[in-house]
Design an enzyme around this catalytic site. Structure first.
Site, short mmCIF file in Angstrom:
data_model
loop_
_atom_site.label_atom_id
_atom_site.label_comp_id
_atom_site.label_asym_id
_atom_site.label_seq_id
_atom_site.Cartn_x
_atom_site.Cartn_y
_atom_site.Cartn_z
N ARG A 109 -25.35 8.38 -19.55
CA ARG A 109 -25.16 7.13 -20.50
C ARG A 109 -23.88 6.56 -20.12
NH1 ARG A 109 -29.75 5.96 -22.50
NH2 ARG A 109 -28.91 4.83 -24.23
N HIS A 127 -18.02 12.80 -10.06
CA HIS A 127 -18.93 12.00 -9.46
C HIS A 127 -19.19 12.58 -8.08
CE1 HIS A 127 -21.07 8.26 -9.09
NE2 HIS A 127 -20.49 8.37 -7.69
N VAL A 141 -17.82 1.39 -14.80
CA VAL A 141 -18.65 2.69 -14.43
C VAL A 141 -17.91 3.27 -13.09
CG1 VAL A 141 -20.68 3.60 -13.72
CG2 VAL A 141 -20.60 1.98 -15.76
N ASP A 142 -17.80 4.74 -13.19
CA ASP A 142 -17.35 5.22 -12.18
C ASP A 142 -15.95 4.70 -11.47
OD1 ASP A 142 -19.15 7.36 -12.24
OD2 ASP A 142 -20.60 6.04 -11.19
N LEU A 182 -20.66 4.59 -21.15
CA LEU A 182 -20.01 4.52 -22.50
C LEU A 182 -19.32 3.22 -22.61
CD1 LEU A 182 -18.06 7.93 -21.72
CD2 LEU A 182 -19.76 7.53 -23.60
C1 GRF Z 1 -23.36 16.27 -10.62
O1 GRF Z 1 -23.43 16.11 -9.17
C2 GRF Z 1 -21.98 15.47 -11.00
O2 GRF Z 1 -21.23 15.12 -10.04
C3 GRF Z 1 -22.81 14.19 -11.47
O3 GRF Z 1 -24.12 14.66 -11.96
C4 GRF Z 1 -24.33 15.97 -11.42
C5 GRF Z 1 -24.29 16.78 -12.74
O4 GRF Z 1 -24.69 18.25 -12.26
N1 GRF Z 1 -21.81 13.41 -12.48
P1 GRF Z 1 -24.66 19.43 -13.35
O5 GRF Z 1 -25.39 18.98 -14.68
O6 GRF Z 1 -23.33 19.89 -13.54
O7 GRF Z 1 -25.30 20.45 -12.59
#
Ligand code: GRF
Length: 217
Positions: free
Chosen positions: A93, A111, A146-147, A95
């Site tokens: 989501r 990320h 975002v990010d 934020l």
């Molecule tokens: C990961 O690749 C993380 O970087 C991204 O979403 C994925 C989540 O994987 N934000 P998990 O649920 O931690 O296995």
């Protein structure tokens, strides 16, 4: 010394949550997972938290008429649990500035790309389509875009000629599971500061001790 209390926020599989739980299973690790929050009732990661004996809260975003209501509920649970640092770990989501500001410098995310390249979803498909030779992962403080936000740590992996989204995701994920616990450790040990929207670690800007994590180096 008291351990830093983490609130880990997930939407799905929870493998990064697992990496934090595994790190925190060592009593000498300076942080513990105090609460896991999921906006998805059936998130597989919830079982991981339960197996580790960590309290969970499910807060389905669909139960709220708007985003502020959902975020206020999440904020309340995190505060009630005495959380010091919120770790987004596959939380799907966006934020609002209200939540991001409320947890300013106490809210981090992982990320699966070398930000600022490939923000958003489908990062591995984007990296393959762009023809880049390297990609990786980033742990960063969260800001309103975002990010984006001050980068704590990155690890790079090569893209190989026969890579698929799945093979690349697996290679990156291995590094994610090393980066997230290390970034949290640095924060918990008070080794980081943010100066001019850059993270200083042990007095060094752009500290990159994970260079050795690159399989090709
Ligand atoms: C990961 O690749 C993380 O970087 C991204 O979403 C994925 C989540 O994987 N934000 P998990 O649920 O931690 O296995």
């Amino acid at each position: 010394m008291a351990r830093l209390r983490l609130g880990v926020v997930i939407s799905g599989r929870g493998s990064n949550l697992q990496a934090l739980l595994d790190a925190a299973a060592d009593p000498t690790y300076p942080a513990e997972v105090a609460l896991v929050v999921s906006n998805v009732a059936r998130a597989a990661g919830l079982a991981r938290a339960e197996a580790a004996g960590v309290p969970i809260r499910t807060i389905p975003h669909g139960d709220f008429v708007d985003r502020p209501g959902f975020e206020a509920a999440m904020d309340g649970e995190l505060r009630n649990a005495g959380v010091d640092l919120v770790c987004l770990a596959g939380f799907l989501r966006v934020l609002t500035p209200w939540f991001v500001t409320r947890w300013h410098d106490r809210l981090i995310n992982i990320h699966p790309s070398l930000l600022p390249a490939f923000p958003g979803l489908d990062t591995h498909a984007k990296a393959l389509a762009a023809g880049v030779r390297w990609t990786g992962c980033t742990v960063h403080h969260v800001r309103c875009t975002v990010d984006s936000g001050p980068i704590l740590i990155q690890a790079a992996v090569p893209i190989l000629p026969d890579d698929t989204e799945a093979s690349l995701a697996t290679r990156v994920l291995t590094q994610e599971h090393r980066c997230y616990p290390l970034a949290v450790r640095w924060i918990a040990e008070g080794r980081t500061s943010i100066v001019g929207e850059r993270v200083i670690v042990d007095g060094v800007e752009a500290a990159n001790p994970l260079g050795l994590l690159n399989p090709a180096s």
